[in-house]
Design a protein around this motif. Structure first.
Motif, PDB file in Angstrom:
ATOM      1  N   TYR A 112       0.853  -1.181   0.000  1.00 64.18           N
ATOM      2  CA  TYR A 112       0.000   0.000   0.000  1.00 64.18           C
ATOM      3  C   TYR A 112       0.895   1.240   0.000  1.00 64.18           C
ATOM      4  CZ  TYR A 112      -3.571  -3.346   1.406  1.00 64.18           C
ATOM      5  OH  TYR A 112      -4.427  -4.418   1.452  1.00 64.18           O
ATOM      6  N   MET A 113       0.575   2.183  -0.859  1.00 63.98           N
ATOM      7  CA  MET A 113       1.365   3.401  -0.938  1.00 63.98           C
ATOM      8  C   MET A 113       0.471   4.612  -0.725  1.00 63.98           C
ATOM      9  SD  MET A 113       4.408   2.800  -3.639  1.00 63.98           S
ATOM     10  CE  MET A 113       5.287   4.053  -2.711  1.00 63.98           C
ATOM     11  N   LYS A 114       0.911   5.497   0.164  1.00 61.86           N
ATOM     12  CA  LYS A 114       0.202   6.749   0.401  1.00 61.86           C
ATOM     13  C   LYS A 114       0.612   7.773  -0.657  1.00 61.86           C
ATOM     14  CE  LYS A 114       0.392   5.980   5.408  1.00 61.86           C
ATOM     15  NZ  LYS A 114       0.924   6.510   6.687  1.00 61.86           N
ATOM     16  N   LYS A 115      -0.208   8.785  -0.831  1.00 62.79           N
ATOM     17  CA  LYS A 115       0.176   9.885  -1.709  1.00 62.79           C
ATOM     18  C   LYS A 115       1.419  10.558  -1.131  1.00 62.79           C
ATOM     19  CE  LYS A 115      -1.528  14.158  -3.816  1.00 62.79           C
ATOM     20  NZ  LYS A 115      -2.695  15.082  -3.962  1.00 62.79           N
ATOM     21  N   GLY A 116       2.421  10.739  -1.972  1.00 63.91           N
ATOM     22  CA  GLY A 116       3.673  11.354  -1.530  1.00 63.91           C
ATOM     23  C   GLY A 116       4.703  10.379  -1.001  1.00 63.91           C
ATOM     24  N   GLU A 117       4.348   9.105  -0.851  1.00 66.31           N
ATOM     25  CA  GLU A 117       5.288   8.117  -0.332  1.00 66.31           C
ATOM     26  C   GLU A 117       6.366   7.800  -1.365  1.00 66.31           C
ATOM     27  OE1 GLU A 117       5.326   3.680   1.787  1.00 66.31           O
ATOM     28  OE2 GLU A 117       3.437   4.582   1.131  1.00 66.31           O
ATOM     29  N   MET A 118       7.562   7.497  -0.875  1.00 65.48           N
ATOM     30  CA  MET A 118       8.734   7.293  -1.737  1.00 65.48           C
ATOM     31  C   MET A 118       9.115   5.816  -1.847  1.00 65.48           C
ATOM     32  SD  MET A 118       9.626  10.523  -2.305  1.00 65.48           S
ATOM     33  CE  MET A 118       9.680  12.142  -1.512  1.00 65.48           C
ATOM     34  N   ILE A 119       9.649   5.468  -3.029  1.00 60.62           N
ATOM     35  CA  ILE A 119      10.472   4.275  -3.186  1.00 60.62           C
ATOM     36  C   ILE A 119      11.847   4.788  -3.599  1.00 60.62           C
ATOM     37  CG2 ILE A 119      10.861   2.095  -4.372  1.00 60.62           C
ATOM     38  CD1 ILE A 119       7.885   1.889  -4.888  1.00 60.62           C
ATOM     39  N   TYR A 120      12.787   4.767  -2.666  1.00 56.49           N
ATOM     40  CA  TYR A 120      14.101   5.334  -2.944  1.00 56.49           C
ATOM     41  C   TYR A 120      14.893   4.441  -3.887  1.00 56.49           C
ATOM     42  CZ  TYR A 120      13.341   8.812   0.661  1.00 56.49           C
ATOM     43  OH  TYR A 120      12.841   9.861   1.389  1.00 56.49           O
ATOM     44  N   ALA A 121      15.689   5.072  -4.741  1.00 55.95           N
ATOM     45  CA  ALA A 121      16.499   4.350  -5.722  1.00 55.95           C
ATOM     46  C   ALA A 121      17.905   4.101  -5.182  1.00 55.95           C
ATOM     47  CB  ALA A 121      16.560   5.140  -7.026  1.00 55.95           C
ATOM     48  N   HIS A 122      17.998   3.883  -3.876  1.00 59.19           N
ATOM     49  CA  HIS A 122      19.287   3.709  -3.200  1.00 59.19           C
ATOM     50  C   HIS A 122      18.990   3.448  -1.738  1.00 59.19           C
ATOM     51  CE1 HIS A 122      18.649   7.796  -1.588  1.00 59.19           C
ATOM     52  NE2 HIS A 122      18.252   8.092  -2.806  1.00 59.19           N
ATOM     53  N   ASP A 123      20.032   3.228  -0.947  1.00 59.65           N
ATOM     54  CA  ASP A 123      19.865   3.204   0.500  1.00 59.65           C
ATOM     55  C   ASP A 123      19.053   4.436   0.892  1.00 59.65           C
ATOM     56  OD1 ASP A 123      21.021   4.509   3.131  1.00 59.65           O
ATOM     57  OD2 ASP A 123      21.292   2.347   3.355  1.00 59.65           O
ATOM     58  N   PRO A 124      18.037   4.300   1.742  1.00 59.49           N
ATOM     59  CA  PRO A 124      17.132   5.422   1.992  1.00 59.49           C
ATOM     60  C   PRO A 124      17.798   6.712   2.448  1.00 59.49           C
ATOM     61  CG  PRO A 124      16.214   3.401   2.886  1.00 59.49           C
ATOM     62  CD  PRO A 124      17.603   3.070   2.433  1.00 59.49           C
ATOM     63  N   GLU A 125      18.948   6.617   3.091  1.00 59.73           N
ATOM     64  CA  GLU A 125      19.539   7.831   3.634  1.00 59.73           C
ATOM     65  C   GLU A 125      20.471   8.558   2.678  1.00 59.73           C
ATOM     66  OE1 GLU A 125      20.817   8.042   7.749  1.00 59.73           O
ATOM     67  OE2 GLU A 125      20.157   5.976   8.006  1.00 59.73           O
ATOM     68  N   TYR A 126      21.247   7.814   1.900  1.00 59.96           N
ATOM     69  CA  TYR A 126      22.340   8.474   1.191  1.00 59.96           C
ATOM     70  C   TYR A 126      22.421   8.058  -0.269  1.00 59.96           C
ATOM     71  CZ  TYR A 126      23.803   8.964   6.048  1.00 59.96           C
ATOM     72  OH  TYR A 126      23.850   9.228   7.378  1.00 59.96           O
ATOM     73  N   MET A 127      22.683   9.028  -1.120  1.00 61.01           N
ATOM     74  CA  MET A 127      23.128   8.743  -2.485  1.00 61.01           C
ATOM     75  C   MET A 127      23.948   9.930  -2.948  1.00 61.01           C
ATOM     76  SD  MET A 127      21.002   8.118  -6.024  1.00 61.01           S
ATOM     77  CE  MET A 127      21.886   7.978  -7.580  1.00 61.01           C
ATOM     78  N   SER A 128      24.996   9.668  -3.663  1.00 59.24           N
ATOM     79  CA  SER A 128      25.782  10.707  -4.325  1.00 59.24           C
ATOM     80  C   SER A 128      26.284  11.765  -3.349  1.00 59.24           C
ATOM     81  CB  SER A 128      24.962  11.362  -5.440  1.00 59.24           C
ATOM     82  OG  SER A 128      25.804  12.077  -6.313  1.00 59.24           O
ATOM     83  N   LEU A 129      27.238  11.363  -2.515  1.00 57.05           N
ATOM     84  CA  LEU A 129      27.882  12.310  -1.613  1.00 57.05           C
ATOM     85  C   LEU A 129      28.603  13.396  -2.398  1.00 57.05           C
ATOM     86  CD1 LEU A 129      29.280   9.740   0.922  1.00 57.05           C
ATOM     87  CD2 LEU A 129      27.939  11.730   1.590  1.00 57.05           C
ATOM     88  N   LYS A 130      28.571  14.602  -1.871  1.00 58.96           N
ATOM     89  CA  LYS A 130      29.265  15.749  -2.447  1.00 58.96           C
ATOM     90  C   LYS A 130      30.355  16.179  -1.474  1.00 58.96           C
ATOM     91  CE  LYS A 130      26.291  15.247  -5.617  1.00 58.96           C
ATOM     92  NZ  LYS A 130      26.703  14.505  -6.824  1.00 58.96           N
ATOM     93  N   TRP A 131      31.596  16.196  -1.964  1.00 60.12           N
ATOM     94  CA  TRP A 131      32.758  16.308  -1.091  1.00 60.12           C
ATOM     95  C   TRP A 131      33.414  17.678  -1.149  1.00 60.12           C
ATOM     96  CZ3 TRP A 131      34.152  11.743   1.519  1.00 60.12           C
ATOM     97  CH2 TRP A 131      33.583  10.560   1.027  1.00 60.12           C
ATOM     98  N   ASN A 132      34.313  17.920  -0.173  1.00 63.36           N
ATOM     99  CA  ASN A 132      35.414  18.859  -0.352  1.00 63.36           C
ATOM    100  C   ASN A 132      36.691  18.067  -0.090  1.00 63.36           C
ATOM    101  OD1 ASN A 132      36.227  19.121   2.545  1.00 63.36           O
ATOM    102  ND2 ASN A 132      34.182  20.040   2.740  1.00 63.36           N
TER     103      ASN A 132
END
Length: 322
Positions: free
Chosen positions: A268-288
């Motif tokens: 069941y999916m609510k309006k606005g609910e996500m299916i993340y295309a990666h680990d839910p917390e992190y994708m594509s870190l931006k570094w210095n």
């Protein structure tokens, strides 16, 4: 490469729902990613890294003799060709070992590479990064392991320390590790790149098509949209301190029920609910650079050399074991 039934059930029954990032890269997904790198006007990391490798390939390999070239997440190896050209000048024959989950896609490009380069032998390894690294432990020849395209930054942060430990264990003291990283911590530019409807949206939404095809799901792509978010964290307790990163997902535009027949599963999916295309917390870190160096030191690596583009927005680092 296909996940087993229990893995897919775990993804879709989690809170929040997600798929692992590698699941994006079936054969068709790999083609869609190629379009991201070539047709997305805001996604310039590919072009910048290509420029760095084209300009500095000879310098990158100048101290390397008689190496096997190994690549994690190889894709079509378009940027790697500059390193292959530089290595073949002093190292004939050369063995190239690409490691990727998209078997047919990788093997097709392996054939093209051997047709193009005299003296090159390509030995693809199909599997996850850890599978390839375990295979590399069996080789005593000097290795140059490369991780290009910002793929290293897509590794979930909870798994990054473990992956770097595995990389370190797979390498000898004489081996080297080449990494590409995005050093553009610019929210507006990043969101423009990761919200592009003509390229990013088809690439991300393809995970639903794949679930439909492989597991008998009935996801209706018209009921989902691309959702991208730039996150800034002040956490110093994570492996990467004060991380900045992208979250990207398929977002449900309405309440809906999805059946996955092959798994005997109904979600069941609510309006606005996500299916993340990666680990839910992190994708594509931006570094210095300071943050990257501190992270690598924690993992037992030292930066031997580094290069960046004229705007200092993308970097390539050559690492050695401490």
């Amino acid at each position: 490469m296909e996940p087993d039934r229990e893995t897919v059930r775990k993804w879709l029954l989690s809170t929040p729902k997600y798929v692992d990032q590698w699941y994006l890269y079936d054969t068709y997904g790999s083609h869609l990613y190629e379009k991201v790198t070539t047709d997305n006007p805001h996604y310039d990391t590919y072009r910048k890294e290509m420029h760095i490798l084209r300009q500095y390939a000879d310098e990158i390999v100048s101290d390397l003799q008689d190496v096997i070239l190994c690549e994690l997440g190889a894709g079509n190896a378009s940027k790697t060709t500059h390193l292959i050209t530089a290595l073949l000048k002093n190292n004939i024959p050369l063995t190239y070992m690409p490691i990727d989950v998209a078997k047919d896609f990788m093997e097709h490009h392996a054939s093209l590479l051997m047709e193009r380069f005299c003296g090159l032998v390509v030995k693809p390894i199909t599997g996850l990064y850890i599978d390839g690294l375990n295979h590399l432990k069996n080789f005593r020849q000097n290795k140059l392991l490369i991780f290009l395209g910002g793929s290293f930054s897509n590794v979930p942060m909870p798994e990054m320390e473990l992956l770097l430990t595995s990389i370190r264990e797979a390498l000898a003291d004489s081996d080297r590790f080449l990494v590409g990283i995005d050093i553009t911590q610019n929210k507006k530019r990043q969101l423009a790149a990761y919200s592009h409807q003509e390229t990013i949206a088809p690439f991300i939404l393809n995970v639903l098509t794949r679930l439909n095809r492989e597991h008998g799901a009935n996801f209706n792509l018209r009921k989902f949209r691309l959702c991208s978010k730039y996150v800034t964290s002040d956490s110093e307790d994570t492996f990467v301190e004060n991380p900045q990163y992208i979250q990207i997902a398929c977002q449900s535009t309405c309440e809906q029920v999805v059946h996955i027949d092959n798994l005997d599963l109904k979600i069941y999916m609510k309006k606005g609910e996500m299916i993340y295309a990666h680990d839910p917390e992190y994708m594509s870190l931006k570094w210095n650079w300071e943050q990257f160096q501190a992270t690598m030191t924690k993992a037992g690596f030292a930066i031997e050399k580094k290069w960046s583009d004229d705007q200092n927005s993308f970097g390539v680092a050559l690492l050695k074991k401490l």
